[in-house]
Design an enzyme around this catalytic site. Structure first.
Site, PDB file in Angstrom:
ATOM      1  CE  LYS A 155     -13.701 -21.046 -17.682  1.00 38.13           C
ATOM      2  NZ  LYS A 155     -14.404 -21.823 -16.652  1.00 38.13           N
ATOM      3  CE  LYS A 156     -11.064 -24.790 -18.340  1.00 39.96           C
ATOM      4  NZ  LYS A 156     -11.454 -26.098 -17.822  1.00 39.96           N
TER       5      LYS A 156
HETATM    6  N1  CTP Z   1     -12.668 -30.751 -11.053  1.00 36.98           N
HETATM    7  C1  CTP Z   1     -12.305 -31.607  -9.994  1.00 36.98           C
HETATM    8  N2  CTP Z   1     -11.497 -32.680 -10.252  1.00 36.98           N
HETATM    9  C2  CTP Z   1     -11.030 -32.910 -11.497  1.00 36.98           C
HETATM   10  C3  CTP Z   1     -11.395 -32.058 -12.581  1.00 36.98           C
HETATM   11  C4  CTP Z   1     -12.229 -30.971 -12.315  1.00 36.98           C
HETATM   12  O1  CTP Z   1     -12.703 -31.410  -8.866  1.00 36.98           O
HETATM   13  N3  CTP Z   1     -10.220 -33.948 -11.691  1.00 36.98           N
HETATM   14  C5  CTP Z   1     -13.497 -29.587 -10.757  1.00 36.98           C
HETATM   15  C6  CTP Z   1     -12.764 -28.269 -11.042  1.00 36.98           C
HETATM   16  O2  CTP Z   1     -11.896 -27.949  -9.979  1.00 36.98           O
HETATM   17  C7  CTP Z   1     -13.916 -27.316 -11.202  1.00 36.98           C
HETATM   18  C8  CTP Z   1     -15.014 -28.192 -11.826  1.00 36.98           C
HETATM   19  O3  CTP Z   1     -14.624 -29.560 -11.604  1.00 36.98           O
HETATM   20  O4  CTP Z   1     -14.353 -26.868  -9.921  1.00 36.98           O
HETATM   21  C9  CTP Z   1     -15.168 -27.930 -13.316  1.00 36.98           C
HETATM   22  O5  CTP Z   1     -13.886 -28.097 -13.891  1.00 36.98           O
HETATM   23  P1  CTP Z   1     -13.573 -27.921 -15.413  1.00 36.98           P
HETATM   24  O6  CTP Z   1     -12.530 -26.873 -15.570  1.00 36.98           O
HETATM   25  O7  CTP Z   1     -14.800 -27.795 -16.199  1.00 36.98           O
HETATM   26  O8  CTP Z   1     -12.945 -29.381 -15.741  1.00 36.98           O
HETATM   27  P2  CTP Z   1     -11.488 -29.853 -16.072  1.00 36.98           P
HETATM   28  O9  CTP Z   1     -11.532 -31.334 -16.184  1.00 36.98           O
HETATM   29  O10 CTP Z   1     -10.494 -29.289 -15.090  1.00 36.98           O
HETATM   30  O11 CTP Z   1     -11.270 -29.206 -17.515  1.00 36.98           O
HETATM   31  P3  CTP Z   1      -9.978 -28.891 -18.398  1.00 36.98           P
HETATM   32  O12 CTP Z   1      -9.149 -30.122 -18.532  1.00 36.98           O
HETATM   33  O13 CTP Z   1     -10.565 -28.417 -19.710  1.00 36.98           O
HETATM   34  O14 CTP Z   1      -9.225 -27.761 -17.701  1.00 36.98           O
END
Ligand code: CTP
Length: 133
Positions: free
Chosen positions: A48-49
């Site tokens: 994914k990332k």
């Molecule tokens: N999420 C959220 N608010 C944030 C960060 C994440 O509501 N500020 C939610 C995402 O929308 C998802 C869940 O938490 O439903 C898990 O998100 P994840 O992708 O693991 O975290 P991120 O912080 O977005 O990670 P990254 O920076 O690696 O993309």
């Protein structure tokens, strides 16, 4: 006659746990009577990332599973298996952050699909960058 409590399911990596993750899980749990979380595997996160998580999948499952608002965790190994996971866990509602808005509408034939607004100005990526610099 009392209404049957709905089962909520959500998915995510939840690496370097932060308040945006907690708020998403709390709001998901409020939608029903139980919350099951599919924690993305290390390999799925790489797909994914483009990077492996800081905390491995066993650690992330332990952390998420210990939260008061979480009733159960399992390992999410593929995005394509979402339908099977939802059926297997008998979920009535799929909750996702709105970074996924629209992407899972095709599952609305088997459950309600809800996208919640992300908590502003925080992410795993931002925390890692902050520590790095
Ligand atoms: N999420 C959220 N608010 C944030 C960060 C994440 O509501 N500020 C939610 C995402 O929308 C998802 C869940 O938490 O439903 C898990 O998100 P994840 O992708 O693991 O975290 P991120 O912080 O977005 O990670 P990254 O920076 O690696 O993309």
């Amino acid at each position: 006659m009392s209404a049957v409590a709905k089962r909520v399911i959500t998915f995510g990596t939840f690496d370097v746990f932060h308040v945006g993750h907690l708020k998403l899980l709390e709001r998901a749990r409020e939608r029903g009577g139980s919350l099951t979380v599919g924690v993305s595997s290390d390999d799925l996160n790489y797909d994914k990332k483009g990077r492996y998580p800081v905390y491995d999948q066993a650690e992330r499952m332990l952390l998420i599973g210990a939260l008061r608002v979480v009733d159960g965790v399992f390992l999410e190994e593929s995005l394509e298996q979402k339908r099977d996971y939802i059926i297997e866990h008998e979920a009535d509602i799929l909750v996702m952050g709105d970074d996924w808005s629209g992407k899972f509408n095709y599952l609305s034939d088997i459950c309600e699909v809800v996208y919640l607004p992300r908590t502003p100005a925080i992410s795993t990526t931002a925390v890692i960058e902050k520590i790095r610099h």
